[in-house]
Design a protein around this motif. Structure first.
Motif, PDB file in Angstrom:
ATOM      1  N   ASN A   8      25.695   9.102  -5.745  1.00  0.00           N
ATOM      2  CA  ASN A   8      26.940   8.459  -6.161  1.00  0.00           C
ATOM      3  C   ASN A   8      28.152   9.186  -5.592  1.00  0.00           C
ATOM      4  OD1 ASN A   8      28.548   6.598  -7.771  1.00  0.00           O
ATOM      5  ND2 ASN A   8      28.971   8.348  -9.086  1.00  0.00           N
ATOM      6  N   VAL A   9      28.093  10.532  -5.600  1.00  0.00           N
ATOM      7  CA  VAL A   9      29.228  11.329  -5.116  1.00  0.00           C
ATOM      8  C   VAL A   9      29.368  11.216  -3.607  1.00  0.00           C
ATOM      9  CG1 VAL A   9      30.126  13.661  -4.856  1.00  0.00           C
ATOM     10  CG2 VAL A   9      29.199  12.931  -7.048  1.00  0.00           C
ATOM     11  N   TYR A  10      28.259  11.496  -2.884  1.00  0.00           N
ATOM     12  CA  TYR A  10      28.420  11.466  -1.424  1.00  0.00           C
ATOM     13  C   TYR A  10      28.580  10.047  -0.903  1.00  0.00           C
ATOM     14  CZ  TYR A  10      23.287  10.705  -0.815  1.00  0.00           C
ATOM     15  OH  TYR A  10      21.993  10.226  -0.839  1.00  0.00           O
ATOM     16  N   GLY A  11      28.112   9.061  -1.687  1.00  0.00           N
ATOM     17  CA  GLY A  11      28.355   7.677  -1.291  1.00  0.00           C
ATOM     18  C   GLY A  11      29.840   7.352  -1.292  1.00  0.00           C
ATOM     19  N   LYS A  12      30.549   7.801  -2.335  1.00  0.00           N
ATOM     20  CA  LYS A  12      31.998   7.578  -2.398  1.00  0.00           C
ATOM     21  C   LYS A  12      32.714   8.319  -1.272  1.00  0.00           C
ATOM     22  CE  LYS A  12      32.275   6.834  -7.398  1.00  0.00           C
ATOM     23  NZ  LYS A  12      32.795   7.351  -8.687  1.00  0.00           N
ATOM     24  N   VAL A  13      32.283   9.550  -1.009  1.00  0.00           N
ATOM     25  CA  VAL A  13      32.916  10.335   0.061  1.00  0.00           C
ATOM     26  C   VAL A  13      32.721   9.660   1.415  1.00  0.00           C
ATOM     27  CG1 VAL A  13      32.855  12.528   1.303  1.00  0.00           C
ATOM     28  CG2 VAL A  13      32.726  12.509  -1.196  1.00  0.00           C
ATOM     29  N   ARG A  59      32.005   6.482   2.091  1.00  0.00           N
ATOM     30  CA  ARG A  59      32.747   5.221   2.192  1.00  0.00           C
ATOM     31  C   ARG A  59      34.236   5.474   2.452  1.00  0.00           C
ATOM     32  NH1 ARG A  59      28.921   3.559  -1.744  1.00  0.00           N
ATOM     33  NH2 ARG A  59      30.243   4.307  -3.446  1.00  0.00           N
ATOM     34  N   MET A  60      34.782   6.502   1.797  1.00  0.00           N
ATOM     35  CA  MET A  60      36.184   6.832   2.012  1.00  0.00           C
ATOM     36  C   MET A  60      36.405   7.324   3.439  1.00  0.00           C
ATOM     37  SD  MET A  60      38.514   9.693   0.070  1.00  0.00           S
ATOM     38  CE  MET A  60      37.524  11.004   0.798  1.00  0.00           C
ATOM     39  N   VAL A 111      23.912   5.625   2.469  1.00  0.00           N
ATOM     40  CA  VAL A 111      24.461   4.788   1.402  1.00  0.00           C
ATOM     41  C   VAL A 111      23.893   3.381   1.462  1.00  0.00           C
ATOM     42  CG1 VAL A 111      26.588   3.938   0.357  1.00  0.00           C
ATOM     43  CG2 VAL A 111      26.564   6.166   1.483  1.00  0.00           C
TER      44      VAL A 111
END
Length: 432
Positions: free
Chosen positions: A218-223, A225-226, A285
């Protein structure tokens, strides 16, 4: 001397004394002597009846005590019609009812606790007063990878399992989160309870792997995508401007700007590499669900080795095979499993620093093992190998093994990566 013996002895002495005295006192008067004898006999009869009435409650009480000793709480007594005796019987019967209810409640609680321990998703190891293993539930046996019989009655300090070695460092009430193999994460907690007035320890082993992996993703997915959003928003327009500049011939007429044109082309290529770099991260992701079909592991292994053969030849690395005879079928997504094996073989090739290295492929007992003669994995590296963005290589991105982990977890396959000997590091996939 028992109480009834004392009573009988006292009565006998008193009446013998009375008989002797009446003999000497009323020896000359037959009538008084006979009357005194009658009184003594009546006294003896009365004393015997009184003895029966006094001793009966004691006998009843002793029967109740024996029943309590035998833990038979179903023994109850009927009333006799005598006030004192009935009071004792009522108290005894009430006490037996309470003991029976309490025993039933404790048995139910004990059964519930045993059932709870047996079915608990948390591994539980219960120790006795000497810190020997007294009980271990199925989850703990599964986590430790041993049979219950192998641990029972063994001192916990003598057990060599990596997880239990961490337990030795804990005091009662403390807990620790460990990652012994770099793949699975466990929370270990040591606590105690009071048993018959003495303290006993127990150990809880909680598998946090799924929660940790989900949180990491969840954390590295957000990073990612950003990062991908920012990179795409920047690289696209910049490349468009540079490409338009390169195609506008009027900008270059009459000038010798070949060096600048080359620099712009290099910048465009670098931007493309940056896009490729971000796509590699995005694979983590966007990994789709596994489309499982029947796949021959032996054939898949041969295909990957042919693909990676040229890269291996550059370092004079030899592929050796010890494959099970005939097809070795599993249910898996062929493309994802191929990508996972490619990444494993690529890491094995890069781990071999000297020439004439060997990578061995073995399929046996429903598992695939890929071993290399590389430099091995240190204790510090082993706990972080499958962490996102962690790499032991200078220019590594830290996504190769993370992608392998994602693929194998999605398939439900267990796996391990460890250095067995200084020149043997093995990646093992268990297919079920």
């Amino acid at each position: 001397m028992k109480l009834r013996t004392k009573y009988i002895l006292f009565v006998v002495i008193v009446h013998l004394t009375a008989l002797v005295l009446t003999y000497f006192i009323f020896n000359n008067n037959k009538v008084y002597f006979m009357l005194s004898e009658v009184v003594v006999i009546v006294s003896i009869v009365f004393a015997w009846r009184l003895y029966i009435q006094l001793i009966q409650p004691l006998k009843t009480l002793m029967q109740g005590v024996d029943a309590i000793k035998d833990r038979d709480f179903n023994v109850k007594f009927l009333t006799t019609g005598k006030h004192e005796m009935d009071q004792l019987i009522d108290v005894y019967n009430q006490m037996m009812d309470e003991l029976r209810i309490e025993r039933t409640r404790q048995e139910q609680q004990h059964f519930f606790l045993e059932k709870l321990i047996f079915t608990s998703p948390t591994g539980i190891v219960v120790l006795d007063f000497d810190d020997n293993v007294q009980q271990i539930n199925p989850k703990a046996a599964q986590i430790l990878g041993v049979e219950e019989s192998q641990l029972l009655k063994q001192p916990v300090d003598n057990l060599q399992h990596p997880l239990l070695t961490f337990i030795k460092q804990l005091r009662s009430g403390e807990n620790i989160v460990v990652k012994p193999d770099g793949i699975n994460t466990y929370k270990l907690q040591k606590s105690h309870f009071i048993d018959r007035g003495f303290s006993r320890n127990f150990i809880m082993i909680e598998d946090l792997t799924a929660e940790i992996v989900a949180a990491e993703k969840n954390v590295y997915g957000k990073v990612i995508r950003m990062m991908a959003h920012e990179v795409n928003n920047t690289v696209g327009p910049v490349n468009s401007i540079m490409q338009s500049a390169l195609k506008t011939d009027q900008l270059w007429e009459g000038h010798k700007f070949n060096t600048l044109k080359d620099a712009l082309q290099v910048a465009m290529d670098r931007n493309q590499n940056l896009n490729f770099f971000m796509r590699n991260f995005a694979e983590l992701v966007k990994l789709p669900p596994a489309n499982k079909k029947q796949v021959d592991v032996n054939q898949l292994t041969n295909s990957v080795t042919k693909l990676m053969g040229l890269k291996a030849q550059e370092k004079a690395i030899v592929f050796e095979f010890d494959l099970a005879p005939g097809p070795f079928y599993i249910l898996a997504d062929e493309q994802q499993m191929e990508q996972a094996i490619i990444n494993i073989v690529k890491n094995a090739i890069e781990a071999i620093n000297d020439d004439n290295g060997v990578i061995t492929f073995t399929t046996v007992s429903n598992r695939l093992t890929i071993s290399d003669t590389g430099s091995g994995i240190s204790a510090e590296q082993s706990s972080n190998l499958f962490s996102p963005f962690f790499s032991t290589k200078k220019d590594g991105q830290g996504i190769g093994l993370t992608l392998v982990r994602e693929i194998l977890v999605n398939h439900g396959f267990e796996f391990s990566l460890k250095t067995i000997t200084p020149k043997k590091t093995s990646f093992t996939i268990m297919f079920g």
